[in-house]
Design a protein around this motif. Structure first.
Motif, PDB file in Angstrom:
ATOM      1  N   LYS A 101     -87.449  47.476 -55.873  1.00  0.00           N
ATOM      2  CA  LYS A 101     -86.012  47.359 -56.786  1.00  0.00           C
ATOM      3  C   LYS A 101     -86.265  47.463 -58.062  1.00  0.00           C
ATOM      4  CE  LYS A 101     -85.667  45.722 -52.879  1.00  0.00           C
ATOM      5  NZ  LYS A 101     -84.922  46.180 -51.937  1.00  0.00           N
ATOM      6  N   LYS A 113     -78.530  53.731 -54.779  1.00  0.00           N
ATOM      7  CA  LYS A 113     -77.446  52.551 -54.549  1.00  0.00           C
ATOM      8  C   LYS A 113     -76.827  52.427 -55.985  1.00  0.00           C
ATOM      9  CE  LYS A 113     -77.738  51.490 -49.888  1.00  0.00           C
ATOM     10  NZ  LYS A 113     -76.590  51.524 -49.255  1.00  0.00           N
ATOM     11  N   LYS A 170     -81.106  43.963 -52.974  1.00  0.00           N
ATOM     12  CA  LYS A 170     -81.727  43.749 -51.544  1.00  0.00           C
ATOM     13  C   LYS A 170     -82.579  44.849 -51.099  1.00  0.00           C
ATOM     14  CE  LYS A 170     -78.065  40.719 -50.003  1.00  0.00           C
ATOM     15  NZ  LYS A 170     -77.439  40.173 -48.897  1.00  0.00           N
ATOM     16  N   THR A 203     -83.914  45.485 -48.277  1.00  0.00           N
ATOM     17  CA  THR A 203     -83.220  46.088 -46.942  1.00  0.00           C
ATOM     18  C   THR A 203     -82.576  46.987 -47.065  1.00  0.00           C
ATOM     19  OG1 THR A 203     -81.568  44.330 -46.820  1.00  0.00           O
ATOM     20  CG2 THR A 203     -83.629  43.925 -45.621  1.00  0.00           C
ATOM     21  N   GLU A 204     -81.880  47.257 -48.244  1.00  0.00           N
ATOM     22  CA  GLU A 204     -80.784  48.423 -48.414  1.00  0.00           C
ATOM     23  C   GLU A 204     -81.755  49.768 -49.017  1.00  0.00           C
ATOM     24  OE1 GLU A 204     -77.931  47.174 -51.298  1.00  0.00           O
ATOM     25  OE2 GLU A 204     -77.033  45.971 -49.750  1.00  0.00           O
ATOM     26  N   ASN A 247     -84.725  50.431 -47.431  1.00  0.00           N
ATOM     27  CA  ASN A 247     -85.450  51.097 -46.210  1.00  0.00           C
ATOM     28  C   ASN A 247     -86.876  50.227 -46.595  1.00  0.00           C
ATOM     29  OD1 ASN A 247     -83.655  52.301 -44.821  1.00  0.00           O
ATOM     30  ND2 ASN A 247     -84.350  53.966 -45.977  1.00  0.00           N
ATOM     31  N   ASP A 275     -85.402  38.697 -48.911  1.00  0.00           N
ATOM     32  CA  ASP A 275     -84.633  40.119 -49.093  1.00  0.00           C
ATOM     33  C   ASP A 275     -84.483  40.357 -50.766  1.00  0.00           C
ATOM     34  OD1 ASP A 275     -83.695  42.547 -48.425  1.00  0.00           O
ATOM     35  OD2 ASP A 275     -81.875  41.649 -47.691  1.00  0.00           O
ATOM     36  N   GLN A 276     -83.837  39.287 -51.095  1.00  0.00           N
ATOM     37  CA  GLN A 276     -83.286  39.571 -52.578  1.00  0.00           C
ATOM     38  C   GLN A 276     -84.209  39.591 -53.416  1.00  0.00           C
ATOM     39  OE1 GLN A 276     -79.553  37.606 -53.790  1.00  0.00           O
ATOM     40  NE2 GLN A 276     -80.765  36.342 -55.178  1.00  0.00           N
TER      41      GLN A 276
END
Length: 193
Positions: free
Chosen positions: A4, A133, A164, A166-167, A169, A179-180
């Protein structure tokens, strides 16, 4: 997970020009020694882990009179620095950053939000591990002035956002490993001549 960061991203932080003489769009190039993207996430509930990307580059263009701006930032995902050689390799593997296939992450924006004369947010697109995103960076600090050592026109900022993993991959071990991910960006940039 840390991906991220990219956030790169970040870095894009709405560097808006505080110089009264600036009336037209002005472009600033990032200072490699003072521009970093840091990321934080929960590790098994034991602690909040903090890592960063050491190599972030790009430009930010500001039109203070029009209260507009844009940013184009690139993060070298292979520059991830967890403080552990073993973990650096783990984060670069396929389950997370997949740096062999995706050696960079990018943040691009042409939507800088102002409150009065200062930017307060930067809306753009984060591309990480081939996934794009929308991301909004909240600017928590902003300053433009002459650099006290070089005399050059400089802008600096700090910004943050949450994504996140997970968004993008990179969901391995979720939810045990959070996840965050909070992305914190520090950027300093010099006016391009």
């Amino acid at each position: 997970m840390k991906s991220k960061l990219l956030i790169t991203l970040l870095a894009a932080l709405g560097l808006t020009v505080g110089f009264s003489a600036v009336a037209a769009p002005t472009t600033f190039a990032t200072d490699a020694n003072h521009t970093f993207a840091q990321f934080e996430y929960s590790h098994l509930g034991f602690s909040t882990q903090t890592s960063r990307f050491n190599t972030v580059s790009g430009t930010v263009t500001i039109d203070q009179a029009a209260k507009k701006g844009s940013a184009d930032i690139t993060i070298d995902t292979k520059s991830v620095d967890t403080g552990s050689t073993f973990f650096n390799k783990h984060i670069q593997d396929e389950d997370f950053l997949a740096t062999t296939q995706f050696p960079t992450a990018t943040f691009q924006s042409d939507d800088m939000i102002f409150k009065g004369d200062k930017p307060v947010a930067l809306k753009g697109t984060l591309t990480l591990k081939g996934v794009s995103k929308p991301v909004t960076l909240k600017i928590t600090h902003f300053e433009c002035k002459k650099h006290p050592m070089t005399g050059a026109d400089y802008c600096g900022a700090n910004a943050e956002t949450q994504v996140k993993r997970t968004e993008f991959n990179m969901g391995k071990y979720a939810p045990n490993v959070g996840d965050q991910v909070t992305i914190l960006i520090a950027i300093e940039a010099a006016k391009k001549e």
